[in-house]
Design an enzyme around this catalytic site. Structure first.
Site, PDB file in Angstrom:
ATOM      1  N   GLY A  13       0.813  -1.217   0.000  1.00 57.32           N
ATOM      2  CA  GLY A  13       0.000   0.000   0.000  1.00 57.32           C
ATOM      3  C   GLY A  13       0.840   1.257   0.000  1.00 57.32           C
ATOM      4  CG  ASP A  30      -4.887  -4.170  -0.219  1.00 56.18           C
ATOM      5  OD1 ASP A  30      -3.870  -4.848   0.000  1.00 56.18           O
ATOM      6  OD2 ASP A  30      -5.407  -3.421   0.639  1.00 56.18           O
ATOM      7  CG  ASP A  34      -5.889  -7.049   3.063  1.00 60.14           C
ATOM      8  OD1 ASP A  34      -4.783  -7.535   2.786  1.00 60.14           O
ATOM      9  OD2 ASP A  34      -6.100  -5.813   3.158  1.00 60.14           O
TER      10      ASP A  34
END
Length: 116
Positions: A13, A30, A34
């Site tokens: 990030g 992302d 996650d």
């Protein structure tokens, strides 16, 4: 291994923002990766600690809350779920607006999960 994933996610990030490589696809990817890593951890914990209903409930809450957050982000035309400049919620502003505050709570959450 989970700690390594957490650290890589943080650097990913940071590099994306630093080199202006942020995209809607990247934000969704992302979030999905996650959720997959958290899901794997919670499924393993549900098998290790019986009864596992608490961990499976946390899994459902994690997936539902992040799906709603991403859906609302794109519904309002924002580029990122971390864009909370016009939010009236003080906790969102503190969490996403101050990297030290956010970092502390992210690390504390991960340590709590791993030690308990």
């Amino acid at each position: 291994m989970f700690e390594f994933s957490f650290v890589c996610d943080a650097f990913d990030g940071w590099f994306a923002r630093k080199f202006n490589q942020v995209s809607t696809f990247g934000a969704v990817l992302d979030t999905v990766t996650d959720r997959i890593s958290i899901a794997c951890l919670l499924v393993v914990l549900s098998q290790v600690y019986r009864p596992g209903l608490v961990f499976l409930s946390l899994l459902a809450l994690d997936i539902a809350s992040h799906w709603l957050q991403m859906y609302i982000t794109f519904l309002f035309g924002k580029a990122s779920h971390k864009d909370v400049n016009d939010s009236t919620n003080w906790l969102f502003k503190a969490y996403y607006g101050n990297m030290m505050f956010m970092g502390y709570y992210c690390v504390a959450c991960e340590v709590n999960v791993l030690w308990n």
